[in-house]
Design an enzyme around this catalytic site. Structure first.
Site, short mmCIF file in Angstrom:
data_model
loop_
_atom_site.label_atom_id
_atom_site.label_comp_id
_atom_site.label_asym_id
_atom_site.label_seq_id
_atom_site.Cartn_x
_atom_site.Cartn_y
_atom_site.Cartn_z
N ASP A 47 0.87 -1.62 -0.14
CA ASP A 47 -0.04 0.03 -0.05
C ASP A 47 0.85 0.96 -0.01
O ASP A 47 1.74 0.90 0.44
CB ASP A 47 -0.76 -0.09 1.36
CG ASP A 47 -2.01 -1.08 1.56
OD1 ASP A 47 -2.69 -1.24 0.36
OD2 ASP A 47 -2.27 -2.02 1.90
N LYS A 69 -3.62 4.51 -3.30
CA LYS A 69 -3.33 5.25 -4.24
C LYS A 69 -2.57 5.49 -5.99
O LYS A 69 -1.24 6.02 -5.25
CB LYS A 69 -4.48 6.57 -3.82
CG LYS A 69 -5.49 6.03 -3.68
CD LYS A 69 -5.95 8.01 -2.38
CE LYS A 69 -7.24 7.61 -1.60
NZ LYS A 69 -8.28 8.04 -1.28
N MET A 184 -6.57 9.01 10.35
CA MET A 184 -7.26 9.98 9.46
C MET A 184 -8.27 10.40 10.18
O MET A 184 -8.85 11.20 9.31
CB MET A 184 -8.12 8.82 8.35
CG MET A 184 -7.56 7.49 7.97
SD MET A 184 -8.34 6.38 7.65
CE MET A 184 -8.85 5.10 8.59
#
Ligand code: SAH
Length: 255
Positions: A47, A69, A184
């Protein structure tokens, strides 16, 4: 001095998947099992949060698959990542699924484990040091302290769709534990602070925001609950960051 002789480690069998936590960044925080997996794996599926220095420990010749991403595009869908793990294992590869922190702490490791089980692929889970504990420690903050808190709450500031998780009972969270650790948290920081204050947390409660914890880019901002969103914006903090909220922060050693 005696050389460090690691204990015998389990074999990483072809056709199996190891779901491994890489810790928050510092390669020194890897477990022996994680290092063993890196040195043995045929394929490493990693990741965005996995530190580059950790990835560099992968066996030469191992294939690397990025599952995070890229350039603002959305991350690959979770079912696609799980399908990839299954496919590689069925090709009798040794598959290392490497995740930041701990694979089962806000990391979707549970979803991958279920998918592997459903496909009857053998797997092992190797825990890692989670950012909400290791990151605080690197900022000098004990996550529990006998004189201050006998409970701690870990909470995510981000639902799977990207919004503030409104399904959460923020009032209950505000009352729940003397120290709250929010993952987060940056995107919705002001909304989170508002909800916690509405739930009874004091405006001047100490807050520490730790960005890029345990890496050479680590930054720690100390502020208050009411000021946290401004302080983060002023400091131009970028993710990843964890937030620690609580009076315990006043007990930081060295103060
Ligand atoms: N499985 C991870 C968490 C994944 S969710 C773990 O156990 O740590 C991603 C969030 O983790 C980030 O938004 C941030 O809140 C936190 N995080 C991960 N690595 C971090 C780091 N090095 N410094 C600060 N926060 C980090």
């Amino acid at each position: 001095m005696t050389a460090l002789r690691p204990p015998r480690l389990p074999a990483f069998a072809p056709g199996t998947v190891w779901l491994v936590g890489a810790g928050p960044g510092d390669p020194g925080l890897l477990s022996l099992l994680a290092l063993h997996a890196l040195q043995t794996a045929d394929d490493v599926v990693y990741d965005a949060l996995v530190d580059r220095r950790i990835l560099a420990l992968a066996r030469r010749g191992a294939r690397r698959h990025y599952a995070g991403k890229r350039g603002g595009k959305p991350s690959p869908r979770q079912p696609d990542i799980s399908a990839k793990l299954v496919e590689l294992a069925r090709q009798r590869r040794r598959v290392l699924r490497l995740k930041g922190g701990d694979p089962f702490v806000f990391g979707r490791g549970g979803e991958e484990a279920l998918a592997l089980e459903a496909a009857r692929i053998r797997y092992r889970v190797v825990p890692g040091i989670t950012a909400g504990i290791g990151g605080l420690a690197y900022a000098g903050i004990p996550v529990t302290h006998r004189d201050a808190n006998s409970a701690v709450t870990f909470v995510t500031g981000h639902a799977s769709g990207g919004d503030l998780p409104d399904g959460l009972d923020w009032h209950a969270i505000a009352r729940g534990a003397p120290i709250l650790v929010v993952y987060m948290a940056l995107k919705h920081l002001s909304a989170i602070a508002d909800r916690l204050i509405a739930g009874g947390r004091p405006l001047d409660e100490p807050v520490a925001i730790i960005a890029a914890a345990t890496t050479p880019r680590q930054r720690v901002i100390e502020t208050t609950l009411a000021e946290a969103a401004h302080a983060a914006a002023r400091a131009r903090l970028k993710p990843p960051a964890v937030l620690a909220i609580g009076r315990t922060l006043r007990l930081k050693p060295g103060r």
